[in-house]
Motif scaffolding. Structure first.
Motif, PDB file in Angstrom:
ATOM      1  N   CYS A 172      -1.634  -5.673  -8.121  1.00 26.47           N
ATOM      2  CA  CYS A 172      -1.111  -4.612  -8.425  1.00 26.47           C
ATOM      3  C   CYS A 172      -0.289  -4.587  -9.889  1.00 26.47           C
ATOM      4  O   CYS A 172       0.495  -6.023 -10.436  1.00 26.47           O
ATOM      5  N   ILE A 184       2.823  -3.474 -10.470  1.00 31.72           N
ATOM      6  CA  ILE A 184       4.188  -3.275 -10.093  1.00 31.72           C
ATOM      7  C   ILE A 184       4.293  -4.582  -9.595  1.00 31.72           C
ATOM      8  O   ILE A 184       5.412  -5.772 -10.154  1.00 31.72           O
ATOM      9  N   CYS A 185       4.135  -5.741  -8.630  1.00 28.96           N
ATOM     10  CA  CYS A 185       4.874  -6.567  -7.897  1.00 28.96           C
ATOM     11  C   CYS A 185       3.805  -7.483  -7.595  1.00 28.96           C
ATOM     12  O   CYS A 185       4.010  -8.618  -7.798  1.00 28.96           O
ATOM     13  N   CYS A 239      -0.389  -0.804  -5.822  1.00 23.35           N
ATOM     14  CA  CYS A 239      -1.015  -0.858  -3.933  1.00 23.35           C
ATOM     15  C   CYS A 239      -0.371   0.246  -3.507  1.00 23.35           C
ATOM     16  O   CYS A 239       0.900   0.702  -4.236  1.00 23.35           O
ATOM     17  N   CYS A 283       4.244  -0.495  -3.572  1.00 27.10           N
ATOM     18  CA  CYS A 283       4.744   0.389  -4.570  1.00 27.10           C
ATOM     19  C   CYS A 283       3.908   1.525  -5.054  1.00 27.10           C
ATOM     20  O   CYS A 283       5.296   2.379  -4.902  1.00 27.10           O
TER      21      CYS A 283
END
Ligand SMILES: [Zn+2]
Length: 251
Positions: A152, A154-155, A174, A177
């Motif tokens: 992902c 973001i995370c 994902c 997120c």
């Protein structure tokens, strides 16, 4: 000097009334352009078939430039498929190869992957675009810009379910997120069928029959891969064959 190459014919284009320029992807030299003088005046039997693998004899240019064709003998025939969409998927795969700049040490890996792709398509009756996307994802990884479907953006956790593509971050998001992101014009939220296809992509060969595609889903996935390529290679990936392949799915 005459050189023997193992090579897949990507495409042939008219050079003059009697001559063709042949673009090959060869195991030894990567992509090369070969001029075949007088070949169009020869018999039907001596004409070459795009997508097929040949043992090619050609003269290497002294500097950069065109190789000179001598002869070619077919090794494996990849010109026949169960349907025209599958044929278009094969052709688009080779078009993708023709866009790559392949370092010498990666040629054999990409060559063998391409052969495996064409071989696999021979038995694909429906939804060949799924196999094309799997190939595109593998080529994306081999082209050195990472696996779009691994984490992902973001995370950074392993991507359990790709749920959106975020242009500003150049990656997939994902399902955990996604609710955190305020909708904006760089966020492409994927439809449930597109999410499922991306999730299953590494083993998509086992799911060809059960997946129903329409043009909207095809466009979503095409767009996400194209954006990833563009962001990370800083170059547009425009595949004419993919537009053709997309036409096989109903709007
Ligand atoms: Zn995440």
């Amino acid at each position: 000097m005459k050189t023997k190459l193992q090579a897949i014919l990507i495409k042939q284009s008219q050079y003059s009334e009697s001559s063709l320029i042949l673009q090959f992807f060869s195991l030894q030299q990567g992509t090369i352009s070969v001029i075949a003088k007088g070949i169009r005046k020869k018999s039907e039997k001596q004409q070459l078939l795009p997508l097929c693998e040949y043992e090619l004899l050609a003269y290497e240019p002294k500097e950069q430039g065109l190789w000179l064709f001598s002869e070619a003998n077919i090794i494996r025939n990849f010109s026949v498929y169960p349907g025209s969409a599958t044929w278009a998927a094969a052709e688009t795969g080779l078009e993708l190869i023709s866009h790559l700049i392949i370092p010498q040490e990666d040629i054999a890996t990409i060559y063998n992957l391409t052969i495996a792709y064409l071989e696999y398509l021979k038995k694909v009756k429906s939804n060949a675009i799924l196999i094309f996307w799997r190939f595109l994802n593998r080529i994306t990884i081999l082209s050195g810009i990472g696996n779009p479907l691994s984490n992902c953006c973001i995370c950074n956790n392993a991507l359990s379910l790709p749920s959106a593509y975020l242009k500003s971050k150049g990656g997939f998001v994902c399902e955990n997120c996604l609710p955190e992101i305020y909708p904006n014009d760089t966020l492409l939220i994927l439809s449930p069928p597109a999410r499922k296809i991306l999730l299953l992509l590494p083993e998509i060969g086992n799911h060809l029959e059960e997946i129903t595609l329409d043009r909207a889903v095809v466009n979503e996935i095409n767009t996400a891969f194209a954006l990833y390529w563009q962001t990370h290679h800083k170059q547009t990936l425009h595949l004419k064959g993919l537009s053709v392949l997309t036409q096989f799915y109903n709007a």
